[in-house]
Write an enzyme that holds these catalytic residues in place. Structure first.
Site, PDB file in Angstrom:
ATOM      1  N   ASN A 139       0.864  -1.186  -0.161  1.00  0.00           N
ATOM      2  CA  ASN A 139      -0.026   0.131   0.051  1.00  0.00           C
ATOM      3  C   ASN A 139       0.961   1.344   0.061  1.00  0.00           C
ATOM      4  OD1 ASN A 139      -1.884   1.993   0.404  1.00  0.00           O
ATOM      5  ND2 ASN A 139      -2.867   1.066   1.971  1.00  0.00           N
ATOM      6  N   ASP A 140       1.433   1.530   1.341  1.00  0.00           N
ATOM      7  CA  ASP A 140       2.404   2.937   1.112  1.00  0.00           C
ATOM      8  C   ASP A 140       3.353   2.928   0.099  1.00  0.00           C
ATOM      9  OD1 ASP A 140       0.610   3.742   3.260  1.00  0.00           O
ATOM     10  OD2 ASP A 140       1.927   2.972   4.943  1.00  0.00           O
ATOM     11  N   VAL A 141       4.049   1.715  -0.142  1.00  0.00           N
ATOM     12  CA  VAL A 141       5.151   1.704  -0.954  1.00  0.00           C
ATOM     13  C   VAL A 141       4.746   2.310  -2.437  1.00  0.00           C
ATOM     14  CG1 VAL A 141       6.895   0.311   0.614  1.00  0.00           C
ATOM     15  CG2 VAL A 141       5.176  -0.916  -1.000  1.00  0.00           C
ATOM     16  N   ALA A 160       0.919   4.197   7.383  1.00  0.00           N
ATOM     17  CA  ALA A 160       0.883   5.622   7.203  1.00  0.00           C
ATOM     18  C   ALA A 160      -0.432   6.195   7.283  1.00  0.00           C
ATOM     19  CB  ALA A 160       1.489   6.147   5.823  1.00  0.00           C
TER      20      ALA A 160
END
Lengths: 463, 93
Positions: free
Chosen positions: A389-391, A430
């Site tokens: 997700n965040d990456v 995050a």
């Protein structure tokens, strides 16, 4: 055996450790490198047993057998997905061994005539602090990775004040140990305070930052061994400890860079909670998220020539690495080029994804690092994001006020079509929404990673 | 004092050697690197053996015994699990 031969044996062991690490620079030579390291360890142990100070072997043999059985069982039984927690645990064991050896050395030093040298007691205090912080920090990391304690950041007010106070008390107790080595209570208190410090240092760190913590604790376990080397004036411990210390620090740096955060920020800062400026999930997703099915996605592959698979921690959780490899093999049979794009902090430890994919027989040549694959992502027909997700959140590039602003990401949004397998639209660590999911060229596959991939495979085989 | 300086010299030089080698290790092998370097940090077993075998007092022998157990878990487990992982990387090539 004369000291000369013992020391030459230790030198040989040190050289083998260095050659062993050097072997790890390529997958082809890595197995041999590991064997060289093990040989070095074997030599170091045998040489030590020949030391004239050792008068009894019963206790030693019992300890070696017990340790070998436990260590061997853990190593053989562990699942590849659980590797981060095993490494965290082993780091901790190295740390506690240093605490115990330094404690024994302190007692031995006070038995002889005359006070022990200050340099020895300083090193004993250092071993106690680093070792205890490593042990308890690693146990907390283990607990978090294993899900025994909350993987989220555990925060309370005044945390940093307490940590600073504990560090100061540890420093004061160290001075006490150095000034009065025969007062063993001071050593015990020092270990106790450092243990509490170790727990408090790791407990506020959230799951997504675990790769940094595991790497840092790895470094500490090396430094603890080096400190014990100073206690015993033993060069093989000093050399080996500093090699491992350096290795852990480099990995820590790589991980921090991959998140565009400083080490202090990972350890003491917390990702800013969303609020104020950031767009809410509803703003980002409303009416724009397209849900798809494995059957539809399977049809898309017919027109694809290049596919990039982007794994994240979700792949480890759903144990999807084997189905993913089968899917890739199936696509390759149809003449499609398949690569894996791996973010440095995907998963819970450095290289976590690579190990899982290697377990599923994926050749390491198809594992591409972020830097290698990003420039050509606009030529990727389908990017298959699995539990990341965040990456892959483009906000890192576009929104300077976002908590992940500036973090290097895999540019999946540049692919012609992005397929995201995910259980729900819930945010990553995050805590922010991901506009990738709402892009025109994005398709969501809501469900368990493994099941979705298996469904895709059966659809592909049908048509 | 000489011994201390010699120790510090070795410490600093070994850190440089470590930096030179480790920076060349590809990301693919970072997990085996961690478990492998972890295994060699179990070198503390050397100090543990000396404490466990020299029989100064009951307490030092006990501390030494525990240290031998923990360090051996670290060494044996570390090398074996690294070997297991690396074998997976090797078999396709």
């Amino acid at each position: 055996m004369p000291d000369l031969i013992i020391n030459i044996g230790y030198l040989l062991a040190s050289v083998l450790f260095i050659l062993g690490l050097k072997g790890l620079t390529h997958p082809r030579t890595a197995v041999r490198g590991n064997l060289l390291g093990a040989t070095g360890m074997f030599i170091a142990v045998i040489i030590t047993l020949a030391n004239h100070n050792i008068v009894s072997f019963e206790v030693i043999i019992a300890g070696l057998i017990l340790g070998a059985i436990v260590g061997g069982t853990l190593a053989v039984k562990i699942q590849m997905t659980d590797m981060p927690e095993l490494v965290a645990l082993f780091n901790g064991f190295g740390g506690i061994a240093s605490v115990l050896v330094a404690g024994a050395a302190l007692i031995e030093a006070t038995l002889g005539t005359g006070a022990p040298l200050a340099q020895v007691t300083i090193a004993i205090a250092a071993s106690a602090i680093i070792g205890a912080v490593t042990f308890w920090g690693s146990l907390v990391a283990f607990g978090k990775l294993r899900g025994l304690i909350s993987e989220n950041a555990v925060l309370f007010s005044g945390q940093q004040v307490i940590n600073t106070l504990l560090a100061l008390i540890a420093l004061g107790l160290s001075i006490g140990v150095i000034a009065d080595p025969s007062n063993f209570l001071l050593y015990g208190l020092l270990v106790l305070v450092a243990s509490v410090l170790g727990i408090l240092l790791v407990i506020p760190i959230g799951g997504a930052d675990m790769p940094v913590v595991v790497a840092l604790l790895n470094s500490y376990s090396g430094l603890a061994a080096a400190a014990t080397g100073f206690v015993l004036s033993n060069n093989v411990l000093i050399i080996t400890g500093s090699l491992v210390g350096a290795s852990g620090i480099i990995l820590t740096q790589i991980m921090c860079k991959a998140m565009n955060r400083s080490l202090t920020n990972v350890l003491f800062g917390v990702l800013a909670p969303v609020g104020g400026g950031g767009a809410t999930a509803d703003d980002v997703y409303a009416g724009r998220v397209k849900s798809s099915s494995p059957e539809e996605v399977a049809l898309l592959f017919d027109a694809a020539r290049r596919v990039a698979i982007v794994p994240g921690y979700g792949m480890a959780v759903s144990q999807a690495q084997h189905p993913v490899a089968s899917l890739a093999a199936l696509l390759q049979e149809r003449g499609i080029e398949v690569e894996y794009a791996i973010h440095p902090v995907a998963g819970r430890m450095p290289g976590h994804m690579n190990v899982l994919l290697a377990e599923a027989d994926v050749p390491y040549e198809s594992l591409k690092s972020m830097e290698d694959i990003n420039p050509s992502f606009d030529q990727v027909d389908i990017a298959l994001v699995l539990g990341a997700n965040d990456v892959v959140n483009p906000l890192a590039r576009t929104d300077p006020s976002s908590p992940i602003a500036g973090m290097p990401i895999i540019d999946v949004d540049k692919a012609r079509t992005v397929v995201i397998i995910k259980r729900s639209l819930s945010p990553g660590f995050a805590g922010i929404p991901n506009p990738l999911f709402a892009l025109d060229n994005s398709l969501m596959l809501f469900g368990d990673g493994k099941k979705m991939v298996l469904d895709m495979i059966s659809s592909l085989k049908e048509n | 004092m000489d011994l201390l300086i010699a120790g510090i010299t070795i410490f600093v030089l070994a850190i440089f050697v470590g930096f030179e080698i480790i920076t060349k290790i590809p990301p693919t092998l970072h997990t085996p690197l961690m478990s492998g370097s972890n295994a060699i940090s179990g070198i503390t077993v050397v100090g543990a053996l000396l404490s466990a075998g020299s029989q100064h007092t009951m307490l030092t022998t006990t501390l030494g015994f525990l240290a031998v157990v923990f360090a051996t878990i670290n060494v044996v487990g570390g090398f074996l699990v690294t070997n297991r992982m690396l074998a997976m990387f090797k078999k396709k090539s």
